[in-house]
Design an enzyme around this catalytic site. Structure first.
Site, mmCIF file in Angstrom:
data_model
loop_
_atom_site.group_PDB
_atom_site.id
_atom_site.type_symbol
_atom_site.label_atom_id
_atom_site.label_comp_id
_atom_site.label_asym_id
_atom_site.label_seq_id
_atom_site.Cartn_x
_atom_site.Cartn_y
_atom_site.Cartn_z
ATOM 1 N N VAL A 69 88.268 89.720 36.459
ATOM 2 C CA VAL A 69 87.387 88.709 35.880
ATOM 3 C C VAL A 69 85.905 89.038 36.040
ATOM 4 O O VAL A 69 85.057 88.333 35.477
ATOM 5 C CB VAL A 69 87.654 87.316 36.491
ATOM 6 N N TYR A 70 85.560 90.073 36.785
ATOM 7 C CA TYR A 70 84.148 90.440 36.919
ATOM 8 C C TYR A 70 83.637 90.920 35.554
ATOM 9 O O TYR A 70 84.048 91.965 35.047
ATOM 10 C CB TYR A 70 83.952 91.547 37.945
ATOM 11 N N SER A 71 82.743 90.119 34.970
ATOM 12 C CA SER A 71 82.181 90.415 33.643
ATOM 13 C C SER A 71 83.278 90.694 32.621
ATOM 14 O O SER A 71 83.180 91.608 31.795
ATOM 15 C CB SER A 71 81.191 91.590 33.720
#
Length: 341
Positions: A61-63
């Site tokens: 889910v990071y960026s």
């Protein structure tokens, strides 16, 4: 660089790892952390490997997957030199079932991370949070299948409560499944709740800790001080409400203690805060992020030395809060319930 064991796996990791939440910056939340592109990431990886920091932590889910993609490009051609850690569970995509720790979603999530990272296996894969709607048995069997297939080496979890983690460990032991060997948790001088339940559990069950946000959600950088406005470029302006609630005066008291130790040691405030963590029970690894090379090099200065017992005691005193029940009651019977050491 010092290396420490993860649980009882026999697998060692450096005491520092580079977090990749600053890679990409695909939305307002992650832009507040950083917008490192592939070239910038490659430079940070170069610096990390030169310093012995061979571990890199990410999450799907990071960026929106960009962080994993950028990390994959940055480590291309040197897979044997690096340890890759990533996470999944949270919503990824618009499909109704693209969330959770179900067999359906974890299968998609793990295969997606492998593709974005451009690797054949993930060294450490962690559940990013607990999924109370899915049977623990289903989740652990899915992870165990990936371990047996050679696509994951070590499994762990993140942001679990004590009973979440203990239930998972009990199921693994009962069913003969892969066991969580690491818990990635929020822990800092400004956030010591981890010590109440999760640290004693980790000691008892041989579960190591990877620390995220070790500078208290940006509050222990040395730039947040009594009588001064929060710096304009601090991510606290955009993300304070999304992070752990902390009283301002409590933070200022901790920073005062850090300042005093800084004068004694010649080290910076963040270096001292990170070094304090590395001397805590169960902590195997502290994840440090960096907007740029200068910040990363400063964080690297947190290792290779140790705070004195007196300095640790001063920092402990400044950051200790009243214990919630039942922990205050148990401390009254320390002979049978000793604090974690």
């Amino acid at each position: 660089m010092e290396y420490r064991l993860l649980g009882e796996t026999g697998f060692k990791v450096p005491v520092l790892s580079l977090g990749t939440a600053t890679f990409g910056g695909s939305n307002d939340f992650f832009k507040a952390w950083g917008c490192t592109d592939a070239d910038g990431a490659r430079s940070l990886v170069d610096i990390a490997l030169e310093a012995g920091v061979s571990m890199f932590d990410s999450a799907d889910v990071y960026s929106d997957g960009m962080a994993e993609e950028i990390l994959g490009k940055a480590i291309a051609g040197r897979r044997s030199q690096v340890i890759v850690s990533t996470k999944g569970t949270f919503q990824f995509g618009s499909e109704v079932n693209s969330v959770g720790s179900t067999r359906h979603h974890l299968t998609e999530a793990i295969n997606g991370s492998l593709k974005r990272l451009n690797v054949d296996y993930i060294d450490i894969y962690q559940l990013h949070g607990f999924d109370a709607l899915t049977r623990v048995e289903e989740t652990l069997r899915t992870l165990d299948d990936f371990v047996r297939a050679g696509k994951i080496r070590v499994i762990g979890c993140s942001n679990f409560s004590g009973w979440h983690l203990m239930k998972s460990l009990a199921v693994s032991d009962r069913e003969g499944l892969a066991r969580h060997s690491v818990h990635q948790a929020y822990y800092s001088l400004a956030g010591r709740d981890f010590e109440h339940e999760l640290m004693p559990l980790g000691l008892d069950q041989k579960v190591s800790t990877m620390v995220w946000s070790p500078l208290g959600w940006g509050r222990l950088t040395g730039r947040v001080r009594r009588g001064s406005p929060v710096p304009a470029n601090s991510r606290l302006h955009k993300t304070a409400d999304m992070g752990p609630p902390v009283a301002d005066e409590y933070v200022y008291g901790i920073v005062d203690a850090l300042d005093a130790v800084a004068k004694e040691t010649g080290k910076s405030v963040p270096q001292i805060a990170l070094n304090w963590l590395l001397q805590r029970p169960t902590v195997a690894n502290v994840i440090v992020g960096a907007r740029d090379e200068k910040q990363f090099r400063e964080n690297l200065g947190s290792v290779g030395w140790s705070l004195s017992a007196e300095q640790i005691a001063a920092l402990d005193k400044a950051s200790t809060l009243p214990l919630p029940y039942p922990y205050w009651h148990q401390r009254g019977f320390a002979g049978r319930n000793p604090p974690p050491v």
